[in-house]
Design a protein around this motif. Structure first.
Motif, PDB file in Angstrom:
ATOM      1  N   PHE A  55       0.835  -1.211   0.000  1.00 44.54           N
ATOM      2  CA  PHE A  55       0.000   0.000   0.000  1.00 44.54           C
ATOM      3  C   PHE A  55       0.863   1.251   0.000  1.00 44.54           C
ATOM      4  O   PHE A  55       0.428   2.305  -0.451  1.00 44.54           O
ATOM      5  N   ILE A  56       2.080   1.141   0.535  1.00 45.48           N
ATOM      6  CA  ILE A  56       2.975   2.304   0.613  1.00 45.48           C
ATOM      7  C   ILE A  56       3.360   2.798  -0.776  1.00 45.48           C
ATOM      8  O   ILE A  56       3.666   3.973  -0.968  1.00 45.48           O
ATOM      9  N   ASP A  57       3.316   1.897  -1.772  1.00 41.71           N
ATOM     10  CA  ASP A  57       3.619   2.277  -3.153  1.00 41.71           C
ATOM     11  C   ASP A  57       2.381   2.745  -3.903  1.00 41.71           C
ATOM     12  O   ASP A  57       2.497   3.409  -4.934  1.00 41.71           O
ATOM     13  N   VAL A  58       1.213   2.372  -3.400  1.00 39.80           N
ATOM     14  CA  VAL A  58      -0.031   2.705  -4.096  1.00 39.80           C
ATOM     15  C   VAL A  58      -0.536   4.084  -3.693  1.00 39.80           C
ATOM     16  O   VAL A  58      -0.678   4.981  -4.516  1.00 39.80           O
ATOM     17  N   PHE A  59      -0.806   4.247  -2.393  1.00 36.36           N
ATOM     18  CA  PHE A  59      -1.367   5.517  -1.921  1.00 36.36           C
ATOM     19  C   PHE A  59      -0.940   5.718  -0.468  1.00 36.36           C
ATOM     20  O   PHE A  59      -1.709   5.484   0.463  1.00 36.36           O
ATOM     21  N   PRO A  60       0.324   6.138  -0.254  1.00 38.66           N
ATOM     22  CA  PRO A  60       0.882   6.217   1.100  1.00 38.66           C
ATOM     23  C   PRO A  60       0.099   7.113   2.052  1.00 38.66           C
ATOM     24  O   PRO A  60       0.151   6.923   3.262  1.00 38.66           O
ATOM     25  N   LYS A  61      -0.638   8.066   1.499  1.00 36.44           N
ATOM     26  CA  LYS A  61      -1.407   8.991   2.328  1.00 36.44           C
ATOM     27  C   LYS A  61      -2.339   8.255   3.289  1.00 36.44           C
ATOM     28  O   LYS A  61      -2.606   8.720   4.396  1.00 36.44           O
ATOM     29  N   GLN A  62      -2.829   7.081   2.862  1.00 35.03           N
ATOM     30  CA  GLN A  62      -3.797   6.337   3.660  1.00 35.03           C
ATOM     31  C   GLN A  62      -3.174   5.607   4.848  1.00 35.03           C
ATOM     32  O   GLN A  62      -3.871   5.290   5.803  1.00 35.03           O
ATOM     33  N   ILE A  63      -1.872   5.341   4.795  1.00 38.23           N
ATOM     34  CA  ILE A  63      -1.321   4.468   5.838  1.00 38.23           C
ATOM     35  C   ILE A  63      -0.094   5.006   6.569  1.00 38.23           C
ATOM     36  O   ILE A  63       0.259   4.480   7.633  1.00 38.23           O
ATOM     37  N   ILE A  64       0.588   6.030   6.042  1.00 37.21           N
ATOM     38  CA  ILE A  64       1.801   6.503   6.717  1.00 37.21           C
ATOM     39  C   ILE A  64       1.722   7.980   7.064  1.00 37.21           C
ATOM     40  O   ILE A  64       0.910   8.721   6.513  1.00 37.21           O
ATOM     41  N   LYS A  65       2.584   8.388   7.981  1.00 39.46           N
ATOM     42  CA  LYS A  65       2.656   9.788   8.407  1.00 39.46           C
ATOM     43  C   LYS A  65       3.691  10.503   7.540  1.00 39.46           C
ATOM     44  O   LYS A  65       4.879  10.230   7.626  1.00 39.46           O
ATOM     45  N   TYR A  66       3.200  11.424   6.706  1.00 36.15           N
ATOM     46  CA  TYR A  66       4.070  12.116   5.761  1.00 36.15           C
ATOM     47  C   TYR A  66       5.137  12.946   6.471  1.00 36.15           C
ATOM     48  O   TYR A  66       6.288  13.007   6.033  1.00 36.15           O
ATOM     49  N   LYS A  67       4.750  13.604   7.543  1.00 32.20           N
ATOM     50  CA  LYS A  67       5.671  14.519   8.212  1.00 32.20           C
ATOM     51  C   LYS A  67       6.902  13.770   8.705  1.00 32.20           C
ATOM     52  O   LYS A  67       8.048  14.191   8.494  1.00 32.20           O
ATOM     53  N   LEU A  72      12.599  11.946   8.049  1.00 31.99           N
ATOM     54  CA  LEU A  72      13.559  10.834   7.983  1.00 31.99           C
ATOM     55  C   LEU A  72      14.387  10.857   6.704  1.00 31.99           C
ATOM     56  O   LEU A  72      15.588  10.592   6.722  1.00 31.99           O
ATOM     57  N   THR A  73      13.716  11.176   5.592  1.00 35.95           N
ATOM     58  CA  THR A  73      14.365  11.051   4.285  1.00 35.95           C
ATOM     59  C   THR A  73      14.836  12.375   3.702  1.00 35.95           C
ATOM     60  O   THR A  73      15.516  12.392   2.681  1.00 35.95           O
ATOM     61  N   ASN A  74      14.406  13.470   4.335  1.00 37.06           N
ATOM     62  CA  ASN A  74      14.726  14.819   3.842  1.00 37.06           C
ATOM     63  C   ASN A  74      14.127  15.049   2.450  1.00 37.06           C
ATOM     64  O   ASN A  74      14.705  15.720   1.602  1.00 37.06           O
ATOM     65  N   LEU A  75      12.932  14.472   2.219  1.00 38.70           N
ATOM     66  CA  LEU A  75      12.225  14.632   0.951  1.00 38.70           C
ATOM     67  C   LEU A  75      10.906  15.357   1.182  1.00 38.70           C
ATOM     68  O   LEU A  75      10.285  15.210   2.232  1.00 38.70           O
ATOM     69  N   SER A  76      10.461  16.123   0.177  1.00 37.44           N
ATOM     70  CA  SER A  76       9.174  16.804   0.272  1.00 37.44           C
ATOM     71  C   SER A  76       8.044  15.816  -0.020  1.00 37.44           C
ATOM     72  O   SER A  76       8.272  14.720  -0.539  1.00 37.44           O
ATOM     73  N   LYS A  77       6.829  16.228   0.300  1.00 34.72           N
ATOM     74  CA  LYS A  77       5.657  15.391   0.029  1.00 34.72           C
ATOM     75  C   LYS A  77       5.536  15.097  -1.460  1.00 34.72           C
ATOM     76  O   LYS A  77       5.196  13.983  -1.862  1.00 34.72           O
ATOM     77  N   LYS A  78       5.839  16.092  -2.284  1.00 33.44           N
ATOM     78  CA  LYS A  78       5.775  15.928  -3.740  1.00 33.44           C
ATOM     79  C   LYS A  78       6.771  14.886  -4.217  1.00 33.44           C
ATOM     80  O   LYS A  78       6.473  14.054  -5.077  1.00 33.44           O
ATOM     81  N   GLU A  79       7.991  14.919  -3.660  1.00 34.00           N
ATOM     82  CA  GLU A  79       9.033  13.952  -4.049  1.00 34.00           C
ATOM     83  C   GLU A  79       8.660  12.544  -3.610  1.00 34.00           C
ATOM     84  O   GLU A  79       8.950  11.567  -4.299  1.00 34.00           O
ATOM     85  N   ILE A  80       7.997  12.429  -2.455  1.00 40.77           N
ATOM     86  CA  ILE A  80       7.559  11.118  -1.954  1.00 40.77           C
ATOM     87  C   ILE A  80       6.464  10.562  -2.867  1.00 40.77           C
ATOM     88  O   ILE A  80       6.517   9.406  -3.286  1.00 40.77           O
ATOM     89  N   ASN A  81       5.468  11.404  -3.179  1.00 41.21           N
ATOM     90  CA  ASN A  81       4.348  10.957  -4.023  1.00 41.21           C
ATOM     91  C   ASN A  81       4.809  10.544  -5.413  1.00 41.21           C
ATOM     92  O   ASN A  81       4.203   9.690  -6.052  1.00 41.21           O
ATOM     93  N   LYS A  82       5.891  11.164  -5.893  1.00 43.02           N
ATOM     94  CA  LYS A  82       6.409  10.859  -7.225  1.00 43.02           C
ATOM     95  C   LYS A  82       6.863   9.404  -7.325  1.00 43.02           C
ATOM     96  O   LYS A  82       6.900   8.835  -8.425  1.00 43.02           O
ATOM     97  N   MET A  83       7.189   8.779  -6.184  1.00 42.54           N
ATOM     98  CA  MET A  83       7.651   7.387  -6.179  1.00 42.54           C
ATOM     99  C   MET A  83       6.503   6.403  -5.966  1.00 42.54           C
ATOM    100  O   MET A  83       6.726   5.221  -5.736  1.00 42.54           O
TER     101      MET A  83
END
Length: 666
Positions: A55-67, A72-83
């Motif tokens: 699910f983390i690859d499908v729609f992470p918004k539903q299961i993980i804490k973006y902040k 942890l990764t020093n990535l923006s929300k946009k960069e995370i969603n791109k993957m």
């Protein structure tokens, strides 16, 4: 956990989020499941289970804490969603459709394999990460190496787990997945078909493009359905359910009912399988990028929404209008306004400029929106001599709307004479119209119009909205400005060509925004005037020139190195040109293949040099044994050197000589 992540690698091109996090965990010696539990949302509707990790690859918004993930990764929300597959879902829904997100998440889960990890052995060998697109059920080959994707170990045949800390290693027998599989020749038709699937899914994963044009007042889902119906009916002028070439009459009507907003269980949303069914139809056969660029004509949209036969325009319902209860000044518009989809024959009274139409649900002629009520409410408060901020506070409207309604009320004489006398502006109608024609030429909306009007004419904001209410101005924006946008702007076009030439000469990146800024305009104006294509052509010309320049640099570097008899590597070419390998792969793939081919030749040269050096050491060792009156066989020589005799035999075979002829290498 944040303190433990001292190493923060960068995401690779097209890498999946889970693959990226596996690399992060491996380099920081952290267990993936520990990280996943730390990131898991406590309020998530999906209970934590190992078999739901995909699910983390499908729609992470539903299961993980973006902040936390971002920290942890020093990535923006946009960069995370791109993957992830999030860009696919966003193509169907706007930011306010969170309740519908689970429906499209379920749609995606049926399109991908969430149980086993698919991989290309050659890509894993070269790059060491998993691509997101490999998990799509339709994707069966690697489009770079043209070989089949695999999801099991070639040694033990066990399926490769979706998440395993040692990514290139089999979880069961610990064999290396980088080892090449038996290559199966694929026919060209199959490769072409798979490449078309890659193009469609790459388009879906591109967050900067949409699945259909924007139709004002119509949601993304309904816009996609309109495109589906129009294309599947072979672009006929009007909607007719029985003439659809792809779907049955019942299914076509189910799509239509959803567009109309009917609360019916028989309605259908624009799920991906339906879209793929349309574009892959044998008589249509287009790609998603082509499908998205098709614009549905107003007449077809009107026929989809059509429920009433009455073509007579209704009467003006504005109490203060001189033509109240008549349709003498009523004129049909060709524009889509807010809530337009709910109304048929959207029209405007050219006396009071309030919009009306037939409500599609009940068939009644009524106002579109609530402009009459708002103007009356603001006028009443304005008559009490209240300040604009106070009126805003009481009404709850935006301050810009307050100014606009007050300006309208002043022009139409809806206020007491005492207040009317405080706001007297003496500009004539024709002069006002010419001012707004000029503003429309350099601006894009009311806000920019006012800013320009303040600079050019010194108007106050209430003066601006007073003039905006002039019939000549309203008619211009409603019926004439669109025609003005098609006017031939030869002078600006010539200036754009000159700017493009300068940009190319100075190696400055060409874009609509940069050219517009240099000209003192905004990008929207250039687009409206039909000049955007000039800039796009200039950009393509610049890219072509840059591509040739890059090829010349690479060839020059290789020629110099070979003239000096020096070995070179891909990394050396990257250092020389200033671009990394990912840039070549993404933007200049043919050049990338050329570099790979040339560096392979260099590697082979280097390997040959090392082999000759090794065999000379073998000869020296053999000669030493002979001088020492010891056995100088291959086995004894290998023992003396402390190496396996098979190693020597291998290099001899590569040179095409036998042990007894070793002296030929001297």
């Amino acid at each position: 956990m944040k303190e433990r992540l001292t190493i923060r690698p960068k995401p690779q091109i097209n890498e999946s989020l889970s693959s990226f996090l596996l690399r992060v965990c491996k380099e920081n010696n952290v267990e993936f499941l520990d990280m996943f539990r730390f990131l898991y949302r406590d309020d998530s509707s999906t209970r934590f289970r190992i078999n739901k990790i995909h699910f983390i690859d499908v729609f992470p918004k539903q299961i993980i804490k973006y902040k936390e993930l971002s920290q942890l990764t020093n990535l923006s929300k946009k960069e995370i969603n791109k993957m992830t597959f999030t860009p696919v879902i966003s193509k169907f829904l706007g930011p306010s459709n969170s309740k519908e997100e689970m429906l499209y998440m379920s749609m995606l889960l049926r399109q991908i394999d969430g149980t086993n990890r698919w991989f290309c052995p050659e890509c894993i060998k070269e790059n060491g990460y998993h691509k997101l697109i490999w998990q799509v059920e339709e994707i069966e080959i690697c489009n770079i190496h043209n070989i089949k994707l695999h999801n099991s170990c070639k040694f033990c045949n066990n399926k490769h787990l979706y998440v395993h800390r040692e990514t290139p290693i089999c979880h069961y027998c610990h064999s290396n997945l980088k080892d090449s599989f038996e290559k199966i020749d694929l026919n060209h038709e199959y490769i072409d078909w798979q490449n078309s699937k890659y193009k469609d899914w790459e388009f879906l994963l591109n967050s900067s493009v949409e699945l259909s044009p924007k139709y004002r007042g119509i949601t993304k889902e309904k816009a996609i359905l309109l495109n589906m119906l129009y294309v599947s009916q072979f672009k006929e002028e009007k909607f007719i359910s029985t003439k659809n070439k792809v779907f049955s009459k019942d299914m076509t009507n189910a799509f239509k009912m959803y567009i109309q907003g009917n609360d019916n269980k028989k309605t259908q949303r624009p799920y991906l399988p339906f879209i793929f069914k349309v574009i892959s139809h044998e008589e249509i056969n287009i790609r998603l990028s082509e499908f998205s660029s098709i614009s549905v004509p107003d007449k077809y949209i009107e026929s989809v929404f059509n429920q009433f036969k009455d073509e007579t325009l209704g009467t003006c319902l504005t109490p203060w209008c001189k033509h109240y209860n008549t349709n003498k000044m009523m004129q049909k518009t060709n524009f889509f306004y807010k809530n337009y989809s709910k109304y048929k024959l959207a029209s405007v009274c050219t006396s009071c400029f309030v919009k009306f139409g037939y409500n599609r649900k009940n068939g009644k002629w009524e106002e579109i929106g609530d402009q009459i009520e708002r103007i009356q409410k603001v006028s009443k408060l304005f008559s009490q001599d209240l300040s604009f901020p106070k009126i805003r506070e009481i009404c709850g409207y935006g301050i810009v709307n307050v100014y606009e309604f007050c300006g309208y009320a002043l022009y139409h004489g809806l206020l007491p004479k005492k207040i009317q006398n405080n706001y007297k502006f003496d500009l004539e109608s024709n002069a006002v119209r010419e001012c707004f024609v000029k503003l429309a030429y350099i601006g894009t909306n009311k806000t920019t119009y006012f800013q320009k009007a303040k600079q050019l004419f010194g108007w106050s904001i209430i003066q601006f909205y007073y003039y905006l209410a002039f019939p000549e101005v309203q008619k211009y924006f409603l019926f004439e400005s669109k025609l003005d946008q098609s006017t031939d702007h030869k002078d600006i076009a010539a200036e754009i060509r000159r700017k493009i030439k300068q940009f190319i000469e100075n190696d400055k990146k060409i874009s609509v925004r940069s050219i517009a800024a240099d000209l003192g305009h905004d990008g929207s104006s250039l687009t409206r005037w039909g000049l955007k294509n000039l800039i796009i052509e200039g950009r393509e010309k610049q890219i072509k020139k840059h591509k040739q320049k890059l090829w010349d640099e690479v060839r020059r570097f290789i020629e110099q190195k070979r003239a000096l008899q020096e070995l070179f590597t891909y990394a050396g070419i990257c250092n020389y040109t200033g671009y990394n390998k990912d840039y070549f792969v993404k933007n200049h793939y043919e050049l990338h293949k050329y570099i790979v081919g040339e560096t392979k030749i260099e590697k082979q040269k280097e390997y040959n040099v090392k082999r000759m050096r090794f065999l000379r050491d073998v000869i020296i060792a053999r000669d030493f044994l002979r001088k020492s009156h010891q056995k100088a066989t291959l086995k004894e020589t290998a023992n003396y050197l402390g190496i396996n005799e098979q190693r020597i035999a291998y290099h001899l075979r590569k040179e095409g000589i036998k042990w007894g002829n070793l002296d030929l290498l001297k």
